[in-house]
Design an enzyme around this catalytic site. Structure first.
Site, PDB file in Angstrom:
ATOM      1  N   TYR A   1       0.857  -1.192   0.000  1.00 25.27           N
ATOM      2  CA  TYR A   1       0.000   0.000   0.000  1.00 25.27           C
ATOM      3  C   TYR A   1       0.893   1.242   0.000  1.00 25.27           C
ATOM      4  O   TYR A   1       1.820   1.341  -0.780  1.00 25.27           O
ATOM      5  CB  TYR A   1      -0.963  -0.059   1.196  1.00 25.27           C
ATOM      6  CG  TYR A   1      -2.120   0.909   1.076  1.00 25.27           C
ATOM      7  CD1 TYR A   1      -2.916   0.933  -0.072  1.00 25.27           C
ATOM      8  CD2 TYR A   1      -2.406   1.798   2.093  1.00 25.27           C
ATOM      9  CE1 TYR A   1      -3.967   1.828  -0.193  1.00 25.27           C
ATOM     10  CE2 TYR A   1      -3.464   2.697   1.992  1.00 25.27           C
ATOM     11  CZ  TYR A   1      -4.235   2.711   0.834  1.00 25.27           C
ATOM     12  OH  TYR A   1      -5.263   3.596   0.723  1.00 25.27           O
TER      13      TYR A   1
ATOM     14  N   LYS B   1     -20.686 -20.216  -8.501  1.00 18.48           N
ATOM     15  CA  LYS B   1     -20.027 -20.087  -9.805  1.00 18.48           C
ATOM     16  C   LYS B   1     -18.563 -19.724  -9.604  1.00 18.48           C
ATOM     17  O   LYS B   1     -17.672 -20.237 -10.291  1.00 18.48           O
ATOM     18  CB  LYS B   1     -20.733 -19.007 -10.623  1.00 18.48           C
ATOM     19  CG  LYS B   1     -20.445 -19.064 -12.108  1.00 18.48           C
ATOM     20  CD  LYS B   1     -21.313 -20.101 -12.785  1.00 18.48           C
ATOM     21  CE  LYS B   1     -21.161 -20.041 -14.290  1.00 18.48           C
ATOM     22  NZ  LYS B   1     -22.097 -20.944 -14.970  1.00 18.48           N
TER      23      LYS B   1
END
Length: 754
Positions: free
Chosen positions: A37, A92
């Site tokens: 970050y 899925k």
């Protein structure tokens, strides 16, 4: 508990749901976090701002698919809304990850307006490498997919339309071959005219079917030109309107070659199947109840009814999981701008071809040990077949490159190896060895040549160019098994019963080797004719074969005894040893000795370490050898701990030893970097050990099995090291892939012995 209760418990178990986000880079230190970050993240941001394609280099975009739905047409549930559809979309995502290692964000949009859905999805293009549309009602789904395909520069795929089309298309190609029918001449009838049916009909035309031979029926009957002109059908159904008399589904099915059901259960009777043409093809794919049951369709006629359903409890399940993970895998890896018709056709043909190949034992076991062989009851592969990834994804990638929608070119051979690595380190490591074997195949004697697994392994070895197999056994029995399995190859067969012919010298050779060990001439003749392990060992010792495999149907000690007696250890070795290679997600460890030496002394341990280090190098692994104990560097001093300590000292004092070795040390010390760098920074290793030499057979066997079963490691072996010529002894019950893998190792051994 029933399946509903089990499923609720499954989904509710902490943490709820089925997906999570995990990090792919180290986050253990302040520096790691600074790179992940602020402030370090600014660097890739600036690179992407300057060159947007660098998003594929510096972010997960290239392996990230958005699964998008509004929950308006969930299979079997209907319009349940966006939030209620979330378990399906998470599911899925599970399938994408499990079968093709693709990451997914599921996106449930609380929106019915197609234009607003289009705007939402289009605005997310910077996030994803591809979009999978799911469970969106017709006809809105057509508009949404068509618009997004045109306006987005990443693949957009509506699986409800195209998934069933591709999988059933593969089944149709093979069904035509079995039934002896030309796809261009088929009379095809559809029950159902929704998104899936329309896409499937279009796809069959891409495969060679004649559009004018397709009759489509909806709830009002045959879709005719008359109905189309009267405005009775929408513009999508109008595409398949025929200039024929009206009628119902029963009328349409008379003399039809193919029935394709994508409607509701129970619509088709046995009489309707009886009215079809000879050897009909019946794809009754309504879920959960097909248009006609499997048994009813089969029993309706005396000729061959090739039957497929959407159910897993019957042969030929048309399951979309055979398609979308692998199609997206290939599309993402070439950075395709779309999933076009050429890519879909390539996927279907790859699936059709795979169904004709020998099926791995693990797949057969997963489906109840039922025979799986190309024919009327096996026209498409099973979803759990790991080879689907290696067949379909490269075919799709190749089609994308040929059709001009790929933005990245791939070497397909290298690509297959990368795909293997996605399924586990063991496949990646074995690919190294198998490629070496293919560069110069050797003759390998398979001592248990009558066994079905050995025959199937021989076929794969010959087919893939890994080795030149010699099956030792009864020629008639081998030929019958080969024909029953449908294996088209002509293996070399050595028949021990005819040892007075081509192999008449084998008994003499065995007698000369063992006569001072109590073996008589008549016993030697009997052993050659009756024991294929002795026959194979003499064959290798004489140079008529370069290597040998055995052990599939014998206990390990009895299988090992003949090659030890006949071939023996190599000139610079006094002992053989058994080694397992254990592969984890990000590391490989060789464990020795796990099968041969019960209570080795320091000299034996040192020799085993050298043999195992040599083996590691055959897998392109630089060995770092740890001599294991329950003591760390003298913390306990007794005869047991001195033994591995002396072995380590012997190796370090030997100028010929060119690998780092240390010990005695505990197992966690050997493999945990923090312990080596912290408490024992004086150790010889700058990285954790990858060759573990156990102090005795009991510890070695226990250790590797615990690592395999509880540590989630995949095991390859046992590989026999130290022999004068390559011999490997399988474990009883090993699968065909294990035989092929060890044969590859034996071929590489033989190459090095030249």
């Amino acid at each position: 508990m029933g399946i509903d209760e089990d499923s609720l418990e499954y989904h509710a178990e902490d943490p709820p749901g089925k997906l999570e986000i995990s990090t792919t880079k180290p986050t253990n230190t302040q520096r790691d976090l600074s790179l992940a970050y602020s402030p370090g993240v600014a660097a890739p941001c600036n690179e992407i701002a300057a060159n947007p394609d660098d998003a594929y280099k510096y972010t997960a975009k290239g392996n990230l698919v958005g699964v998008v739905s509004n929950g308006s047409a969930v299979l079997g549930l209907g319009d349940i809304g966006a939030q209620a559809s979330k378990p399906v979309m998470e599911g899925k995502g599970v399938l994408f990850k499990r079968f093709a290692d693709i990451d997914v964000f599921d996106i449930e949009l609380d929106e019915a307006d197609p234009e607003k859905i289009i705007d939402s999805v289009r605005s997310m293009e910077p996030t994803f490498g591809g979009i999978n549309l799911e469970d969106i009602s017709a006809p809105e789904c057509f508009t949404i997919e068509e618009t997004l395909r045109e306006e987005m520069d990443i693949p957009v795929f509506h699986d409800d339309q195209h998934g069933t089309a591709i999988i059933s298309g593969a089944a149709l190609v093979n069904a035509c071959e079995i039934a002896g029918k030309d796809i261009g001449e088929l009379d095809i009838v559809f029950s159902g005219a929704g998104a899936s049916a329309l896409a499937t009909a279009r796809f069959y035309v891409s495969l060679g079917a004649t559009r004018e031979n397709i009759t489509m029926c909806d709830s009002s009957g045959i879709i005719t030109q008359e109905r189309a002109e009267a405005g009775d059908v929408n513009k999508y159904k109008r595409e398949f309107a025929r200039d024929v008399p009206g009628g119902d589904l029963a009328d349409a099915m008379e003399d039809a070659d193919v029935f394709v059901g994508l409607s509701i259960g129970g619509l088709v009777s046995q009489e309707m199947v009886q009215s079809m043409a000879d050897n009909p093809i019946v794809f009754a794919m309504a879920n959960p109840d097909p248009e006609i049951g499997y048994e009813a369709a089969k029993e309706a006629r005396d000729d061959t009814v090739i039957m497929a359903t959407g159910r897993s409890d019957y042969p030929n399940q048309v399951n979309n999981v055979l398609g979308f993970p692998f199609i997206f895998r290939g599309a993402l890896d070439v950075r395709a701008t779309e999933i076009n018709e050429e890519m879909k056709v390539a996927a279907a043909k790859a699936l059709a071809d795979l169904a004709k190949q020998d099926v791995p034992d693990a797949v057969v076991k997963a489906y109840g040990d039922q025979p799986l062989q190309f024919g009327a009851d096996y026209i498409i592969p099973k979803p759990l077949d790991p080879r689907v990834l290696f067949e379909v994804a490269p075919a799709v990638a190749d089609a994308a490159m040929d059709s001009g929608c790929a933005r990245k070119e791939l070497d397909l051979d290298e690509y297959e190896e990368r795909l293997e690595a996605r399924l586990g380190k063991s496949r990646e490591m074995m690919r190294v060895v198998l490629n070496k074997a293919k560069s110069d195949p050797k003759r390998i004697a398979l001592a248990e040549g009558n066994d079905e697994k050995m025959i199937r392994a021989a076929y794969q070895l010959a087919e893939q160019g890994i080795a030149e197999p010699i099956l030792i056994g009864n020629p008639n029995r081998i030929e019958k098994t080969k024909d029953r399995l449908g294996l088209e190859f002509d293996p070399e067969i050595a028949n021990p019963r005819e040892a007075d012919g081509e192999y008449e010298d084998y008994a003499d050779r065995l007698y000369r080797i063992r006569k001072r060990k109590g073996l008589t001439k008549s016993e030697a003749v009997d052993m050659i004719r009756r024991d294929t392990n002795y026959f194979g060992s003499v064959m290798v010792e004489c140079g008529d074969a370069d290597a040998m495999l055995t052990g599939l149907t014998h206990h390990y000690p009895s299988a090992l005894r003949p090659p030890l007696q006949v071939i023996g250890t190599r000139e610079d070795a006094n002992y053989a040893a058994g080694v397992y290679m254990l592969t984890f997600k990000n590391r490989v460890i060789f464990c020795a000795d796990t099968t041969v030496n019960q209570d080795p002394d320091a000299k034996v341990l040192a020799e085993v370490a050298e043999h195992t280090a040599d083996l590691a190098r055959r897998f392109n692994v630089d060995p770092r050898v740890a001599m294991l104990s329950y003591s760390n560097f003298g913390s306990v001093d007794n005869p047991g701990t001195r033994k591995p300590r002396r072995a380590a000292n012997m190796l370090r004092d030997d100028p010929k030893v060119d690998f780092p070795v240390d010990g005695e040390m505990q197992a966690d010390t050997a493999v945990v970097e923090e312990i080596l760098e912290g408490t024992y920074d004086f150790a010889e290793f700058d990285e954790p050990a990858n060759v573990l030499v156990f102090p005795n057979l009991e510890a070695g066997n226990i250790g590797y099995k615990l690592l395999q079963r509880l540590g989630g490691a995949e095991a390859i072996g046992p590989m026999l090291v130290g022999m004068d010529k390559p011999v490997h002894v399988l474990q009883r019950g090993d699968e065909v892939k294990d035989i092929v893998n060890l044969a590859g190792v034996a071929v590489v051994d033989a190459q090095q012995n030249e």
